[in-house]
Design a protein around this motif. Structure first.
Motif, short mmCIF file in Angstrom:
data_model
loop_
_atom_site.label_atom_id
_atom_site.label_comp_id
_atom_site.label_asym_id
_atom_site.label_seq_id
_atom_site.Cartn_x
_atom_site.Cartn_y
_atom_site.Cartn_z
N ASN A 37 1.09 -1.15 -0.17
CA ASN A 37 0.00 0.22 -0.11
C ASN A 37 0.85 1.76 -0.08
OD1 ASN A 37 -2.02 1.92 0.01
ND2 ASN A 37 -2.48 1.39 2.52
N LEU A 38 0.94 1.79 -0.56
CA LEU A 38 1.59 3.09 -1.17
C LEU A 38 1.20 4.27 -1.03
CD1 LEU A 38 4.53 4.54 -2.60
CD2 LEU A 38 4.09 4.27 -4.37
N MET A 39 1.53 5.69 -0.42
CA MET A 39 0.93 6.20 0.30
C MET A 39 1.58 7.63 -0.05
SD MET A 39 -1.01 4.45 3.17
CE MET A 39 0.17 4.09 4.01
N PHE A 131 -7.41 3.47 7.77
CA PHE A 131 -7.65 2.52 7.21
C PHE A 131 -7.36 1.68 6.29
CE2 PHE A 131 -10.97 5.79 6.67
CZ PHE A 131 -12.67 4.93 6.86
N ASP A 132 -7.21 0.13 7.61
CA ASP A 132 -6.07 -1.24 7.16
C ASP A 132 -6.45 -1.59 5.35
OD1 ASP A 132 -5.47 -3.37 6.86
OD2 ASP A 132 -5.19 -3.73 9.24
N THR A 133 -6.02 -1.68 4.89
CA THR A 133 -6.29 -1.83 2.78
C THR A 133 -6.33 -3.86 3.06
OG1 THR A 133 -4.33 -1.14 2.70
CG2 THR A 133 -5.74 0.48 2.26
N GLY A 134 -5.73 -4.12 4.43
CA GLY A 134 -5.35 -5.84 4.13
C GLY A 134 -3.44 -5.68 3.18
N ALA A 135 -3.13 -4.51 3.39
CA ALA A 135 -1.23 -4.28 2.92
C ALA A 135 -0.67 -5.79 3.61
CB ALA A 135 -0.76 -2.90 2.55
N SER A 136 0.44 -6.28 2.65
CA SER A 136 1.25 -6.85 3.51
C SER A 136 2.55 -5.81 3.90
CB SER A 136 2.45 -7.71 2.50
OG SER A 136 1.46 -8.56 1.67
N LYS A 137 2.38 -4.94 3.70
CA LYS A 137 3.44 -3.85 3.77
C LYS A 137 3.01 -2.24 3.48
CE LYS A 137 6.82 -6.43 5.49
NZ LYS A 137 7.03 -5.81 6.95
N ASN A 138 3.16 -0.98 4.46
CA ASN A 138 2.60 0.13 4.14
C ASN A 138 3.55 0.84 3.93
OD1 ASN A 138 -0.05 0.01 4.85
ND2 ASN A 138 -0.01 -0.11 6.81
N GLN A 159 3.40 6.74 11.50
CA GLN A 159 3.55 5.22 12.23
C GLN A 159 2.71 3.72 12.27
OE1 GLN A 159 -0.09 6.45 15.50
NE2 GLN A 159 1.61 8.56 16.81
N ILE A 160 1.99 4.07 10.89
CA ILE A 160 1.33 2.60 10.47
C ILE A 160 2.33 3.01 9.65
CG2 ILE A 160 -0.65 3.32 11.01
CD1 ILE A 160 -1.46 3.59 7.16
N CYS A 161 3.80 3.38 8.76
CA CYS A 161 4.32 2.63 7.65
C CYS A 161 5.69 1.85 8.08
CB CYS A 161 4.63 4.23 7.01
SG CYS A 161 2.85 4.66 5.80
#
Length: 224
Positions: A37-39, A131-138, A159-161
């Motif tokens: 998940n790339l943000m 929102f958690d997308t179900g990604a293996s890594k953020n 914090q989530i990355c």
């Protein structure tokens, strides 16, 4: 007085999303598919970074990309030029993707022939982090022009990355951006986050970033 019933809608929404995200993550794990998940903020160089990442890894992994935007298909067309399959996801005005929307994207993309699926989330530093997308890594991108104070202003995103790419280091001489300070701020929020200074334009730092990503994909697929 009659007692008023209070319903915590937000908590309920997040709980349901987390459940769906865990299910999606488990299913992708069983299929050997790594979802990243790339943000980032708009204009941080997300698509350019993604194109450089694909060029370095497409001979090692079968890659599929989901481009999420409120409208347009500009980014999906740009990614298609790299030779990997890509689809455009329109969010209908929403500023993020959740687990169910990601599942729809995964199903439309088709992952039978994909090792590395990449979700380019909607560009902002607030909603996608919730929102958690179900990604293996953020993974997120912070560009030099945005300033080194962003980990203080948008703590949840950092914090989530699992990894933070500091993009556009080629313009460091022209901005008041303190690289050591931003690393300090990031690690205050998330001591485990990997930080990669890069320039998607010149290619500087891209090899270190893509080697880390490749290691994560291999570990996910082998269970090591």
């Amino acid at each position: 007085m009659k007692e008023v019933r209070v319903l915590e809608i937000k908590e309920s929404v997040f709980a349901d999303n987390d459940w769906q995200a865990d299910n999606l993550r488990r299913e992708l794990k069983e299929q050997g598919v790594f979802l990243m998940n790339l943000m980032s903020s708009p204009g941080s160089g997300k698509t350019t970074t993604l194109k450089g990442t694909i060029e370095r890894l497409k001979d090692r992994f079968r890659i599929g990309v989901m481009e999420a935007d409120i409208d347009s298909d500009v980014d999906a067309k740009a990614i298609a030029e790299t030779g990997v399959k890509s689809i455009q996801l329109h969010t209908g005005g929403m500023c993020h993707l959740d687990a169910e929307m990601t599942r729809q994207g995964v199903e439309s993309l088709g992952v039978d022939d994909v090792d590395l699926a990449i979700l380019e989330n909607v560009g902002n530093l607030v909603c996608p982090a919730e929102f958690d997308t179900g990604a293996s890594k953020n993974v997120m991108i912070l560009s030099v022009p945005e300033g080194h104070d962003k980990p203080l202003k948008y703590p949840l995103m950092f914090q989530i990355c699992d990894a933070v790419l500091i993009n556009k280091i080629d313009v460091l001489p022209y901005f008041d951006f303190d690289m050591e300070r931003v690393k300090e701020y990031i690690h205050q929020r998330n001591p485990q986050a990997k930080v990669f200074p890069i320039s998607a334009k010149t290619g500087e730092g891209m090899d270190a970033w893509t080697e880390w990503l490749a290691a994560q994909v291999n570990a996910w697929k082998t269970g090591v």
